[in-house]
Motif scaffolding. Sequence first.
Motif, short mmCIF file in Angstrom:
data_model
loop_
_atom_site.label_atom_id
_atom_site.label_comp_id
_atom_site.label_asym_id
_atom_site.label_seq_id
_atom_site.Cartn_x
_atom_site.Cartn_y
_atom_site.Cartn_z
N ALA A 98 -18.53 39.15 -16.05
CA ALA A 98 -17.06 39.57 -15.79
C ALA A 98 -16.57 39.93 -17.43
O ALA A 98 -15.85 40.82 -17.33
CB ALA A 98 -16.23 38.48 -15.25
N GLU A 99 -16.95 39.25 -18.60
CA GLU A 99 -16.50 39.77 -19.79
C GLU A 99 -17.17 41.09 -20.05
O GLU A 99 -16.49 41.83 -20.69
CB GLU A 99 -16.93 38.56 -20.73
N GLY A 102 -15.28 43.69 -18.34
CA GLY A 102 -13.95 43.60 -19.14
C GLY A 102 -13.94 44.46 -20.40
O GLY A 102 -13.17 45.40 -20.78
N GLY A 105 -14.45 48.09 -19.73
CA GLY A 105 -13.29 48.73 -19.42
C GLY A 105 -12.36 49.00 -20.67
O GLY A 105 -11.90 50.19 -20.62
N ARG A 106 -12.23 48.03 -21.61
CA ARG A 106 -11.59 48.19 -22.49
C ARG A 106 -12.03 49.52 -23.65
O ARG A 106 -11.11 50.31 -23.92
CB ARG A 106 -11.17 47.02 -23.70
#
Length: 136
Positions: A98-99, A102, A105-106
């Motif tokens: 998940a990290e 994320g 995505g950033r």
Amino acid sequence: DEAFHGLLLYTDSTDPAQNYDDRVRILKERGQLSATFDRPANEAISRGTLAVALAKLLKVKGGLMMRLTGSSPRYAVRELQYLGLYPPGSPNQTFSGAEYVGIIGRIEDFQIGDTGDMPADQIPPQLDAAPATQPQ
């Protein structure tokens, strides 16, 4: 292995590699991994290893130390944290799935930039949202 697969999918929209060794070779050829990288496929990726690859991808110049020493894991992590692309942590820590997602995505948001001041015809199609419907 999966982190490098995801990185190639993000950068190229495809993964031409057939296996982990091919992925490592491709990333080394692009300069996103050091020539001495030799970690096994089943080991979790460290924040530092991914930070170096992302700093090269984003052409992050960094501060004085990163400019003097190159993209070392320590300074690549620090620079990505400064830019708000990485959570606080050590270059030796690993990521959960998940990290990792994320952070990708950033990175995508960072590359696209602030669309608030863009004319509508210049906003990338993937950001062009459908009109919101009002509840009845």
